[in-house]
Design a protein around this motif. Sequence first.
Motif, PDB file in Angstrom:
ATOM      1  N   GLU A  37      31.436  39.616  45.170  1.00 32.36           N
ATOM      2  CA  GLU A  37      30.913  40.427  44.073  1.00 32.36           C
ATOM      3  C   GLU A  37      32.025  40.956  43.174  1.00 32.36           C
ATOM      4  N   GLU A  38      32.866  41.865  43.668  1.00 32.29           N
ATOM      5  CA  GLU A  38      33.933  42.433  42.851  1.00 32.29           C
ATOM      6  C   GLU A  38      35.198  42.554  43.685  1.00 32.29           C
ATOM      7  N   VAL A  39      36.305  42.831  43.009  1.00 29.36           N
ATOM      8  CA  VAL A  39      37.559  43.092  43.700  1.00 29.36           C
ATOM      9  C   VAL A  39      38.001  44.499  43.331  1.00 29.36           C
ATOM     10  N   GLY A  40      38.042  45.398  44.307  1.00 27.99           N
ATOM     11  CA  GLY A  40      38.306  46.795  44.024  1.00 27.99           C
ATOM     12  C   GLY A  40      37.243  47.324  43.086  1.00 27.99           C
ATOM     13  N   SER A  41      37.656  47.870  41.955  1.00 31.53           N
ATOM     14  CA  SER A  41      36.716  48.326  40.929  1.00 31.53           C
ATOM     15  C   SER A  41      36.730  47.385  39.729  1.00 31.53           C
ATOM     16  N   MET A  42      37.104  46.122  39.973  1.00 28.79           N
ATOM     17  CA  MET A  42      37.227  45.142  38.895  1.00 28.79           C
ATOM     18  C   MET A  42      36.283  43.969  39.127  1.00 28.79           C
ATOM     19  N   ASN A  43      35.911  43.308  38.028  1.00 31.43           N
ATOM     20  CA  ASN A  43      35.242  42.013  38.144  1.00 31.43           C
ATOM     21  C   ASN A  43      36.277  40.979  38.573  1.00 31.43           C
ATOM     22  N   VAL A  44      35.809  39.835  39.081  1.00 29.30           N
ATOM     23  CA  VAL A  44      36.744  38.864  39.646  1.00 29.30           C
ATOM     24  C   VAL A  44      36.419  37.457  39.151  1.00 29.30           C
ATOM     25  N   PHE A  45      37.469  36.657  38.940  1.00 29.24           N
ATOM     26  CA  PHE A  45      37.354  35.284  38.462  1.00 29.24           C
ATOM     27  C   PHE A  45      38.183  34.364  39.354  1.00 29.24           C
ATOM     28  N   PHE A  46      37.737  33.093  39.461  1.00 22.84           N
ATOM     29  CA  PHE A  46      38.464  32.071  40.219  1.00 22.84           C
ATOM     30  C   PHE A  46      38.550  30.802  39.378  1.00 22.84           C
ATOM     31  N   LYS A  47      39.713  30.179  39.387  1.00 22.31           N
ATOM     32  CA  LYS A  47      39.853  28.872  38.743  1.00 22.31           C
ATOM     33  C   LYS A  47      39.921  27.823  39.842  1.00 22.31           C
ATOM     34  N   VAL A  48      38.909  26.980  39.873  1.00 19.06           N
ATOM     35  CA  VAL A  48      38.768  25.967  40.923  1.00 19.06           C
ATOM     36  C   VAL A  48      38.640  24.598  40.276  1.00 19.06           C
ATOM     37  N   ASN A  49      39.620  23.751  40.496  1.00 21.82           N
ATOM     38  CA  ASN A  49      39.591  22.372  39.999  1.00 21.82           C
ATOM     39  C   ASN A  49      39.299  22.329  38.496  1.00 21.82           C
ATOM     40  N   GLY A  50      39.965  23.201  37.747  1.00 20.55           N
ATOM     41  CA  GLY A  50      39.835  23.185  36.292  1.00 20.55           C
ATOM     42  C   GLY A  50      38.708  24.023  35.730  1.00 20.55           C
ATOM     43  N   GLU A  51      37.817  24.503  36.596  1.00 21.57           N
ATOM     44  CA  GLU A  51      36.669  25.305  36.148  1.00 21.57           C
ATOM     45  C   GLU A  51      36.862  26.757  36.560  1.00 21.57           C
ATOM     46  N   VAL A  52      36.543  27.673  35.670  1.00 20.50           N
ATOM     47  CA  VAL A  52      36.608  29.094  35.986  1.00 20.50           C
ATOM     48  C   VAL A  52      35.219  29.559  36.430  1.00 20.50           C
ATOM     49  N   ILE A  53      35.175  30.256  37.550  1.00 18.16           N
ATOM     50  CA  ILE A  53      33.918  30.726  38.131  1.00 18.16           C
ATOM     51  C   ILE A  53      34.000  32.233  38.302  1.00 18.16           C
ATOM     52  N   THR A  54      32.940  32.941  37.941  1.00 17.74           N
ATOM     53  CA  THR A  54      32.858  34.381  38.183  1.00 17.74           C
ATOM     54  C   THR A  54      31.467  34.705  38.712  1.00 17.74           C
ATOM     55  N   PRO A  55      31.357  35.645  39.656  1.00 13.83           N
ATOM     56  CA  PRO A  55      30.035  36.004  40.178  1.00 13.83           C
ATOM     57  C   PRO A  55      29.085  36.424  39.058  1.00 13.83           C
ATOM     58  N   GLU A  56      27.863  35.918  39.120  1.00 17.16           N
ATOM     59  CA  GLU A  56      26.873  36.245  38.099  1.00 17.16           C
ATOM     60  C   GLU A  56      26.410  37.693  38.246  1.00 17.16           C
ATOM     61  N   LEU A  57      25.985  38.283  37.146  1.00  7.88           N
ATOM     62  CA  LEU A  57      25.445  39.640  37.175  1.00  7.88           C
ATOM     63  C   LEU A  57      24.101  39.588  37.889  1.00  7.88           C
ATOM     64  N   ASN A  58      24.027  40.278  39.010  1.00  5.59           N
ATOM     65  CA  ASN A  58      22.880  40.117  39.909  1.00  5.59           C
ATOM     66  C   ASN A  58      22.137  41.410  40.208  1.00  5.59           C
ATOM     67  N   GLY A  59      22.448  42.471  39.475  1.00  2.00           N
ATOM     68  CA  GLY A  59      21.804  43.747  39.743  1.00  2.00           C
ATOM     69  C   GLY A  59      22.650  44.684  40.575  1.00  2.00           C
ATOM     70  N   SER A  60      23.792  44.205  41.076  1.00  2.00           N
ATOM     71  CA  SER A  60      24.696  45.087  41.820  1.00  2.00           C
ATOM     72  C   SER A  60      26.130  45.018  41.296  1.00  2.00           C
ATOM     73  N   ILE A  61      26.379  44.134  40.348  1.00  2.00           N
ATOM     74  CA  ILE A  61      27.727  43.950  39.789  1.00  2.00           C
ATOM     75  C   ILE A  61      27.793  44.614  38.422  1.00  2.00           C
ATOM     76  N   LEU A  62      28.877  45.366  38.178  1.00  2.00           N
ATOM     77  CA  LEU A  62      29.049  46.053  36.912  1.00  2.00           C
ATOM     78  C   LEU A  62      29.349  45.042  35.801  1.00  2.00           C
ATOM     79  N   ASP A  63      28.693  45.219  34.670  1.00  2.00           N
ATOM     80  CA  ASP A  63      28.885  44.348  33.511  1.00  2.00           C
ATOM     81  C   ASP A  63      30.111  44.823  32.747  1.00  2.00           C
ATOM     82  N   GLY A  64      31.281  44.345  33.147  1.00  2.00           N
ATOM     83  CA  GLY A  64      32.537  44.819  32.592  1.00  2.00           C
ATOM     84  C   GLY A  64      32.764  44.371  31.159  1.00  2.00           C
ATOM     85  N   VAL A  65      33.309  45.257  30.327  1.00  2.00           N
ATOM     86  CA  VAL A  65      33.645  44.912  28.951  1.00  2.00           C
ATOM     87  C   VAL A  65      34.759  43.871  28.938  1.00  2.00           C
ATOM     88  N   THR A  66      35.756  44.046  29.816  1.00  2.00           N
ATOM     89  CA  THR A  66      36.831  43.053  29.901  1.00  2.00           C
ATOM     90  C   THR A  66      36.271  41.729  30.420  1.00  2.00           C
TER      91      THR A  66
END
Length: 362
Positions: free
Chosen positions: A231-260
Amino acid sequence: MKGQTINLQLSTTRKPKPQSDQLIFGRNFTDHMFTMDYTEGKGWHDPQIIPYQPISMDPASMVFHYGQTVFEGLKAYVQGERILLFRPEKNFQRLNISNDRLCIPHIDEEFALEALEELINIDHEWIPKEEGTSLYIRPFVISTEPFLGVAPSRHFKFMIILSPVGSYYSEGIKPVKIGVESDYVRAVKGGTGTAKTGGNYAASLKAQESANLKGCAQVLWLDGVEKKYIEEVGSMNVFFKVNGEVITPELNGSILDGVTRSSIIQLLKHWNIPITERKVSMEELYQAHKDGLLEEAFGTGTAAVISPVGEFVWEGESVVVNGGETGPLSKKLYDTLTGIQTGLVEDPFGWVKEIQKIKSYV
């Protein structure tokens, strides 16, 4: 709230300003603050900018007992003679989303931004000018009705305070070690994870303390139901780059919609880099690491903008990312976004708002 005049009470004695190389996040505050009160039946009233000072509250004020409070965080920057804000309307929009979840009356977003601009105009000399520094802005609402009953308060106070802050990376951007949390959870769908409310952060402290004792800088939160999906890392949203594609957890009702977070997504699309918002499990991430496909990982948030992850610790296993070094995409995102925020890089999205210096305050 619209059409109200902000009453000004300027400080007669100004505080000494700290040196830019001595700034500690959230420890120093400017000469003035904005306040406004809410009374049921009257609405929001008495907007004023006054000298920074303690506030007097009844011990039975509901915020102390039931945590009915929300807050935001954004920054102001100086570039030459210009004072810049980064997407401030998004923060006030999100403040009202948090207000709605906590049964707090909405504020007028346009008026709140006007009040912020006037406050910054008054205290603009507090904005540090050195590279990496900024003026941190903390708008917040607290419930002030003195009542020991579990019900929405009928009285509130909306405030904005300002704090000059130093560079988040005083020695350059560096990856951090993250512990994957398997016992505690941050939030669940239907809870308050999508709101910026104090209780969310208080509830995270125990896991953070445990991670620090294990030599980790932050916690990687998994979902609160299966404890499987990231879901998140600390109080931040989190992203992963896997095989050229960037993936981030979708907003699911428990993840903060970060401006950054939303800004990063728009930047990646602008650069034609594949970006996907979806569920991603720790098992999937670990397998990508084993297959040599996990290229980068980073958190995003107001304070750090980009915080690269160099290692995850999960179930006794060490998952090292990019040899523990900052990846090229993380660095490019950091340089570009901070460049846009400070006016050094072209802003193709219209994100930056310049504050007009309309008055001279003595």
